[in-house]
Scaffold this active site. Sequence first.
Site, PDB file in Angstrom:
ATOM      1  CE  LYS A 213      -3.351  -2.736   0.189  1.00  0.00           C
ATOM      2  NZ  LYS A 213      -4.212  -3.364   1.270  1.00  0.00           N
TER       3      LYS A 213
HETATM    4  C1  LIG Z   1      -5.134  -4.412   1.563  1.00  0.00           C
HETATM    5  C2  LIG Z   1      -6.690  -4.025   1.647  1.00  0.00           C
HETATM    6  C3  LIG Z   1      -7.477  -4.720   2.598  1.00  0.00           C
HETATM    7  C4  LIG Z   1      -7.007  -5.521   3.773  1.00  0.00           C
HETATM    8  O1  LIG Z   1      -5.984  -4.875   4.401  1.00  0.00           O
HETATM    9  P1  LIG Z   1      -4.550  -5.528   5.312  1.00  0.00           P
HETATM   10  O2  LIG Z   1      -4.092  -4.539   6.049  1.00  0.00           O
HETATM   11  O3  LIG Z   1      -3.902  -6.517   4.635  1.00  0.00           O
HETATM   12  O4  LIG Z   1      -5.704  -6.572   6.411  1.00  0.00           O
HETATM   13  C5  LIG Z   1      -8.817  -4.467   2.592  1.00  0.00           C
HETATM   14  N1  LIG Z   1      -9.242  -3.958   1.768  1.00  0.00           N
HETATM   15  C6  LIG Z   1      -8.495  -3.433   0.372  1.00  0.00           C
HETATM   16  C7  LIG Z   1      -9.404  -2.907  -0.544  1.00  0.00           C
HETATM   17  C8  LIG Z   1      -7.353  -3.741   0.511  1.00  0.00           C
HETATM   18  O5  LIG Z   1      -6.627  -3.349  -0.766  1.00  0.00           O
END
Ligand SMILES: *Cc1c(COP(=O)(O)O)cnc(C)c1O
Length: 419
Positions: A213
């Site tokens: 991210k």
């Molecule tokens: C990454 C992600 C999540 C979950 O996040 P984590 O930190 O990996 O648990 C939820 N929704 C979307 C759209 C994501 O890209």
Amino acid sequence: MAGDPPHSAPYLPYGRQAIDEDDIAAVTAVLRGDWLTQGPTVTRFERAFAETVGARHAIACANGTAALHLACMALNLGPGDAVVVPSVTFLATANAARYCGAEVAFADVDPETGLMGRAAAEAAIARAEAAGWRVRALAPVHFAGQAADMDALADLAEARGLAIIEDACHAVGSRRAGRARVNGGGANGDGDTVAIGACDRSAMACFSFHPVKTIAAGEGGMITTNDDALARSLRRDVSHGMVRDAAAFQDKEAAFGAAGGANPWYYEMPAPGYNYRLTDIHAALGLSQLGKLDRFARRRAEMVARYDERLAGLAPLVRHAGRSGGAPAWHLYVVLIDFATLGKDRAAVMAELRVQGVGSQVHYIPVHHQPYYRARYGRLDLPGADGWYGACLSLPLFPAMTDGDVDRVVAALERVAGA
Ligand SMILES: *Cc1c(COP(=O)(O)O)cnc(C)c1O
């Protein structure tokens, strides 16, 4: 294939973290200090994040999935309730509702942008109501860092008495087009755009700091809100459902001593929560990375502009996904490929890119196709999601990439396309 790719060039994954020495120093400073798990660095990270997005509260948690689960808990979602979720998203957006026993009303997406619009949300509401569910919330996903049309969705939610949980896991640092409606702690608006996470038109926004991210904490999540009661609920459930606020104690006899003050050891649990706490170690990395958010977002925008320009010659065979306005902090660079005309399927394209050192990924398999959801809800007809899924491919996009790396990806794609 025209020309050999340079063999010395490193493999480019579709995304990766950018960690500098100062990030490492921030983490080691915590390791040398008094707190490893939830301590002062978590609080600093929460305050800095709330300020960045212009929300009244920010509650840190273990990851984005926990953030979504806590948000559903804060709305008291349960069996018989339903949440509207776009089918083109990561599994967690839907699963969070199921953790609470609520149903998932899958909505279609725009096949050009991957975003859920108002009409698709309304259709999902109608299907949910026909199934006898009580729709309680919309969970729009700001896919790839682009904002869903929050004004249209919020108007719908207001008309129907629904809450909005923004899945902003792709959208750390993104701004949506629109004027801020100041409420609570106010929205971080510049007049033309509003920070995602300001929650001026939603109950809560959920973020992830997974390494792919926009900023990394290792694992990490954050929920922002302007609502004091929701913030209290989130803080309680992120740590076992424990309450330490004397004003909220129910068992006065056990809570308070002869002198009238709350007993120093005392805590209460009105309902079970989870251990979803973030650690100070993770928070130190997240806080250090947050200081680079503007730079990361700028670099991502530059690369997106370069991709757009260099890829224009491959249209309509390969074209960039549609644009929704605002000022995205791009998480993904997605192209839509006409595989039928190209005469190669996606697996072949991915393999040909890979041998040229270019990683790629598919975001996402529509969640309603997952065996669990198919068994629960049967086969749904969501043509926009299927259209998106049939064409999408995410190309490498991360701040450490050079302009030369972008050009190398484009050249690799040109070879695949025989251009
Ligand atoms: C990454 C992600 C999540 C979950 O996040 P984590 O930190 O990996 O648990 C939820 N929704 C979307 C759209 C994501 O890209």
